[in-house]
Design a protein around this motif. Structure first.
Motif, PDB file in Angstrom:
ATOM      1  N   LEU A 279       0.836  -1.240   0.079  1.00  0.00           N
ATOM      2  CA  LEU A 279       0.021  -0.172  -0.021  1.00  0.00           C
ATOM      3  C   LEU A 279       0.785   1.086  -0.244  1.00  0.00           C
ATOM      4  O   LEU A 279       0.515   2.185  -0.217  1.00  0.00           O
ATOM      5  N   PHE A 280       2.178   1.384   0.200  1.00  0.00           N
ATOM      6  CA  PHE A 280       2.899   2.237   0.470  1.00  0.00           C
ATOM      7  C   PHE A 280       3.632   2.641  -0.651  1.00  0.00           C
ATOM      8  O   PHE A 280       4.069   3.592  -0.862  1.00  0.00           O
ATOM      9  N   LEU A 281       3.352   1.863  -1.906  1.00  0.00           N
ATOM     10  CA  LEU A 281       4.091   2.297  -3.260  1.00  0.00           C
ATOM     11  C   LEU A 281       3.219   3.531  -3.837  1.00  0.00           C
ATOM     12  O   LEU A 281       1.946   3.474  -4.045  1.00  0.00           O
ATOM     13  N   GLY A 282       3.944   4.396  -4.407  1.00  0.00           N
ATOM     14  CA  GLY A 282       3.147   5.497  -5.246  1.00  0.00           C
ATOM     15  C   GLY A 282       3.875   6.528  -5.054  1.00  0.00           C
ATOM     16  O   GLY A 282       4.700   7.106  -4.351  1.00  0.00           O
ATOM     17  N   ARG A 283       2.996   7.698  -5.389  1.00  0.00           N
ATOM     18  CA  ARG A 283       3.170   9.103  -5.337  1.00  0.00           C
ATOM     19  C   ARG A 283       2.357   9.659  -4.158  1.00  0.00           C
ATOM     20  O   ARG A 283       1.390   9.377  -4.343  1.00  0.00           O
ATOM     21  N   TRP A 284       3.080  10.462  -3.207  1.00  0.00           N
ATOM     22  CA  TRP A 284       2.087  10.961  -2.239  1.00  0.00           C
ATOM     23  C   TRP A 284       2.558  12.532  -2.135  1.00  0.00           C
ATOM     24  O   TRP A 284       3.826  12.772  -2.508  1.00  0.00           O
ATOM     25  N   GLU A 285       1.742  13.352  -1.578  1.00  0.00           N
ATOM     26  CA  GLU A 285       1.924  14.824  -1.282  1.00  0.00           C
ATOM     27  C   GLU A 285       1.419  14.889   0.244  1.00  0.00           C
ATOM     28  O   GLU A 285       0.608  14.492   0.745  1.00  0.00           O
ATOM     29  N   LEU A 286       2.205  16.008   0.701  1.00  0.00           N
ATOM     30  CA  LEU A 286       1.717  16.399   1.908  1.00  0.00           C
ATOM     31  C   LEU A 286       0.219  17.022   2.210  1.00  0.00           C
ATOM     32  O   LEU A 286      -0.145  17.881   1.364  1.00  0.00           O
ATOM     33  N   ASP A 287      -0.551  16.574   3.078  1.00  0.00           N
ATOM     34  CA  ASP A 287      -1.679  17.277   3.428  1.00  0.00           C
ATOM     35  C   ASP A 287      -1.852  17.992   4.439  1.00  0.00           C
ATOM     36  O   ASP A 287      -1.881  17.329   5.631  1.00  0.00           O
ATOM     37  N   GLY A 288      -1.386  19.454   4.288  1.00  0.00           N
ATOM     38  CA  GLY A 288      -1.422  20.108   5.440  1.00  0.00           C
ATOM     39  C   GLY A 288      -2.638  20.374   6.532  1.00  0.00           C
ATOM     40  O   GLY A 288      -2.220  20.346   7.815  1.00  0.00           O
ATOM     41  N   ASN A 289      -3.707  20.272   6.057  1.00  0.00           N
ATOM     42  CA  ASN A 289      -4.944  20.525   6.785  1.00  0.00           C
ATOM     43  C   ASN A 289      -5.068  19.193   7.768  1.00  0.00           C
ATOM     44  O   ASN A 289      -5.366  19.243   8.804  1.00  0.00           O
ATOM     45  N   TYR A 416       4.911   0.297   7.866  1.00  0.00           N
ATOM     46  CA  TYR A 416       6.174   0.056   7.145  1.00  0.00           C
ATOM     47  C   TYR A 416       7.049   0.948   8.262  1.00  0.00           C
ATOM     48  O   TYR A 416       6.887   1.795   9.048  1.00  0.00           O
ATOM     49  N   GLN A 417       8.517   0.758   7.945  1.00  0.00           N
ATOM     50  CA  GLN A 417       9.593   1.600   8.686  1.00  0.00           C
ATOM     51  C   GLN A 417      10.572   1.954   7.744  1.00  0.00           C
ATOM     52  O   GLN A 417      10.880   1.388   6.741  1.00  0.00           O
ATOM     53  N   THR A 418      10.737   3.281   7.852  1.00  0.00           N
ATOM     54  CA  THR A 418      11.633   4.139   7.050  1.00  0.00           C
ATOM     55  C   THR A 418      12.925   4.184   7.711  1.00  0.00           C
ATOM     56  O   THR A 418      13.073   4.544   8.810  1.00  0.00           O
ATOM     57  N   GLN A 419      14.038   4.306   6.938  1.00  0.00           N
ATOM     58  CA  GLN A 419      15.400   4.595   7.464  1.00  0.00           C
ATOM     59  C   GLN A 419      16.041   5.643   6.185  1.00  0.00           C
ATOM     60  O   GLN A 419      16.117   5.444   5.116  1.00  0.00           O
ATOM     61  N   SER A 420      16.807   6.673   6.793  1.00  0.00           N
ATOM     62  CA  SER A 420      17.492   7.638   6.142  1.00  0.00           C
ATOM     63  C   SER A 420      18.628   8.087   6.974  1.00  0.00           C
ATOM     64  O   SER A 420      18.871   7.807   8.107  1.00  0.00           O
ATOM     65  N   SER A 421      19.382   9.026   6.247  1.00  0.00           N
ATOM     66  CA  SER A 421      20.527   9.600   6.773  1.00  0.00           C
ATOM     67  C   SER A 421      20.241  10.377   8.251  1.00  0.00           C
ATOM     68  O   SER A 421      21.154  10.445   9.031  1.00  0.00           O
ATOM     69  N   GLY A 425      11.797   6.409  10.860  1.00  0.00           N
ATOM     70  CA  GLY A 425      10.158   6.777  11.272  1.00  0.00           C
ATOM     71  C   GLY A 425       9.345   5.512  10.963  1.00  0.00           C
ATOM     72  O   GLY A 425       9.664   4.493  10.241  1.00  0.00           O
ATOM     73  N   SER A 426       8.277   5.516  11.537  1.00  0.00           N
ATOM     74  CA  SER A 426       7.211   4.470  11.229  1.00  0.00           C
ATOM     75  C   SER A 426       5.987   4.970  10.322  1.00  0.00           C
ATOM     76  O   SER A 426       5.842   6.230  10.467  1.00  0.00           O
ATOM     77  N   VAL A 427       5.426   4.177   9.577  1.00  0.00           N
ATOM     78  CA  VAL A 427       4.411   4.561   8.557  1.00  0.00           C
ATOM     79  C   VAL A 427       3.044   3.662   8.727  1.00  0.00           C
ATOM     80  O   VAL A 427       3.296   2.433   8.723  1.00  0.00           O
ATOM     81  N   VAL A 428       2.076   4.372   8.656  1.00  0.00           N
ATOM     82  CA  VAL A 428       1.070   3.666   8.787  1.00  0.00           C
ATOM     83  C   VAL A 428      -0.024   3.952   7.455  1.00  0.00           C
ATOM     84  O   VAL A 428      -0.187   5.104   7.236  1.00  0.00           O
ATOM     85  N   VAL A 429      -0.380   3.188   6.622  1.00  0.00           N
ATOM     86  CA  VAL A 429      -1.080   3.509   5.304  1.00  0.00           C
ATOM     87  C   VAL A 429      -2.486   3.015   5.600  1.00  0.00           C
ATOM     88  O   VAL A 429      -2.714   1.682   5.930  1.00  0.00           O
ATOM     89  N   ARG A 430      -3.606   3.893   5.493  1.00  0.00           N
ATOM     90  CA  ARG A 430      -5.002   3.085   5.888  1.00  0.00           C
ATOM     91  C   ARG A 430      -5.740   3.173   4.574  1.00  0.00           C
ATOM     92  O   ARG A 430      -5.053   3.493   3.584  1.00  0.00           O
ATOM     93  N   LYS A 431      -7.003   2.727   4.473  1.00  0.00           N
ATOM     94  CA  LYS A 431      -7.766   2.600   3.387  1.00  0.00           C
ATOM     95  C   LYS A 431      -8.178   3.618   2.974  1.00  0.00           C
ATOM     96  O   LYS A 431      -8.630   3.788   1.745  1.00  0.00           O
ATOM     97  N   MET A 442       6.689  14.142  15.180  1.00  0.00           N
ATOM     98  CA  MET A 442       5.739  14.534  14.569  1.00  0.00           C
ATOM     99  C   MET A 442       4.837  13.518  13.634  1.00  0.00           C
ATOM    100  O   MET A 442       5.743  12.802  13.279  1.00  0.00           O
ATOM    101  N   THR A 443       3.781  13.671  13.433  1.00  0.00           N
ATOM    102  CA  THR A 443       3.003  12.728  12.565  1.00  0.00           C
ATOM    103  C   THR A 443       2.634  13.550  11.479  1.00  0.00           C
ATOM    104  O   THR A 443       1.765  14.532  11.540  1.00  0.00           O
ATOM    105  N   LEU A 444       3.103  13.335  10.163  1.00  0.00           N
ATOM    106  CA  LEU A 444       2.747  13.950   9.156  1.00  0.00           C
ATOM    107  C   LEU A 444       1.718  13.010   8.180  1.00  0.00           C
ATOM    108  O   LEU A 444       1.921  12.026   8.205  1.00  0.00           O
TER     109      LEU A 444
END
Length: 450
Positions: A279-289, A416-421, A425-431, A442-444
């Motif tokens: 479910l994590f694959l693809g393009r995403w953009e931040l939803d500010g609100n 999912y779990q992300t790793q970078s330099s 962080g942890s990721v939860v993808v919902r329906k 923070m949770t984005l």
């Protein structure tokens, strides 16, 4: 029309068989089968003939060499048949009696006509196979504007299909099944140009835009209009971008390595059976609100100051952040405001500037007058400004999330779990097609881009 072509071929070969005789036709028939067997193995030997002449079109380089090999083998057997026929003819002409010679000539011609019909039938099927293979693609991508050879090919292919000979041609075709799958996908894309968006978001194609040819294709308005307006096949093929695309071996190999069945299902339904679980694959953009609302709802004892700071972070630091998650377990994050953030901040003017700050008393002001205006003695003549206090600028929280490249690992479905330099962080993808990423305390909230 296809039946007319078949009858014409049969008549031609029957006449050739009658004139050449059974010997030549027998050798030609043997050459036909040998040529079919050697066409593909000998194709690499014929390819340099075309590459040396400057041909770079991969489609023609895959079709012409085996056809050339078949013709070369057939020509060799024609020469052999001529020599064999000449030797036997010389024997019956000079060594046999007259009755035997006449009997042999009659048998040779009539048997040749029968063999000619057989060879003609085989060549009819072979020609039908070539028409079917070529027309399978052109009938799906050609338009009413296509005339000339493409129009004739489509007409013959339609007749071949309606006559039932198409099934025979398909069954004996040496062309890989992948060709027909590619033709179906191209036909679907030609009829529905808006599928371009789905191509862009198909998981294996997420980083395809990095290819120079694909990047040029997407930025060229003229070529894009040709595809959208369903221009003639001839116009599309002759365009420089199509020429470049059909000459790029590395890109072609990459595209052909795609699971075509999965790609077709994705184009038809918008969902990939192969990647449906990721479910994590693809393009995403931040939803500010959504990010701000999540912060307010899930922070115990949240204060107005914290909400203001959160809004500042989202608005000034993270607005415009996008993320692309690839099937090879990597991801990239970018932010359109990065360049703006790197610029030096301009000095803000004081909104509460003293209206009397620029007041300069006249020369020779006495001590009593200076005291009235709050100036120390002796300072009135110079007209100096009163020192002004700068309002402290609010301190913005720092959060390094954009401009990252990292890796992701799947824990369970939708988690999912992300790793970078800069950390993980942890990721939860919902329906609801939202990804909740916990990073930097923070949770984005990200929304999927279709």
């Amino acid at each position: 029309m296809i039946w007319l072509v078949a009858i014409l071929l049969l008549a031609i070969f029957a006449g050739i068989g009658y004139l050449k005789g059974a010997i030549r036709m027998s050798v030609s028939l043997a050459g036909l089968f040998v040529g079919l067997m050697l066409a593909k193995p000998m194709a690499p030997m014929m390819t340099p003939i075309y590459t040396a002449s400057g041909m770079t079109n991969l489609l023609w380089l895959s079709l012409l060499p085996p056809i050339t090999a078949f013709l070369v083998v057939g020509l060799v057997f024609v020469v052999v048949g001529f020599i064999v026929h000449y030797k036997i003819g010389q024997y019956y002409k000079f060594s046999a009696d007259e009755v035997t010679r006449l009997t042999w000539e009659r048998m040779n011609k009539r048997s040749g006509a029968a063999l000619g019909l057989l060879v003609g039938g085989i060549y009819t099927v072979l020609v039908g196979m070539l028409i079917y293979v070529g027309g399978y693609l052109t009938t799906q991508v050609a338009t009413e504007n296509d005339q000339g050879p493409v129009g004739y090919l489509n007409s013959l292919a339609s007749g071949l299909e309606s006559s039932g000979l198409g099934k025979i041609a398909r069954s004996i075709s040496p062309v890989p099944e992948k060709y027909f799958k590619v033709a179906d996908i191209l036909g679907m894309s030609h009829k529905t140009p808006l599928l371009e968006v789905r191509y862009r978001n198909y998981p294996p194609f997420l980083n395809l835009g990095e290819e120079s040819t694909i990047e040029e294709m997407g930025s060229n308005d003229e070529y894009h209009n040709l595809l959208i307006q369903q221009a003639s096949l001839d116009e599309i093929i002759k365009h420089p971008i199509s020429v470049k695309l059909m000459s790029d071996q590395a890109l072609t190999d990459r595209l052909l390595a795609t699971d075509l069945d999965d790609l077709r299902a994705y184009l038809e339904t918008g969902e990939s059976p192969r990647y449906a679980d990721e479910l994590f694959l693809g393009r995403w953009e931040l939803d500010g609100n959504a990010t701000i609302n999540y912060f307010k709802k899930n922070t115990i004892g949240v204060k107005a100051r914290q909400i203001r700071e959160m809004k500042e972070v989202v608005t000034n630091l993270l607005l415009g952040t996008s993320m692309v998650v690839y099937p090879d377990q990597t991801y990239t994050v970018s932010n359109g405001k990065e360049e703006e953030d790197e610029k030096p901040e301009e000095k803000e003017s004081d909104a509460y500037e003293d209206p009397y700050a620029g007041f300069a008393p006249q020369q020779g002001m006495d001590a009593e007058m200076a005291a009235r205006y709050g100036l120390p003695p002796g300072q009135g003549a110079q007209g100096q400004r009163r020192p002004q206090a700068q309002a402290p600028k609010p301190r913005r929280p720092q959060l390094k999330f954009s401009g990252q490249q990292g890796r992701w690992d799947r824990k369970t479905r939708g988690r999912y779990q992300t790793q970078s330099s800069s950390g993980g962080g942890s990721v939860v993808v919902r329906k609801n097609h939202r990804a909740y990423i916990d990073i930097g305390g923070m949770t984005l909230v990200f929304k999927r881009v279709w």
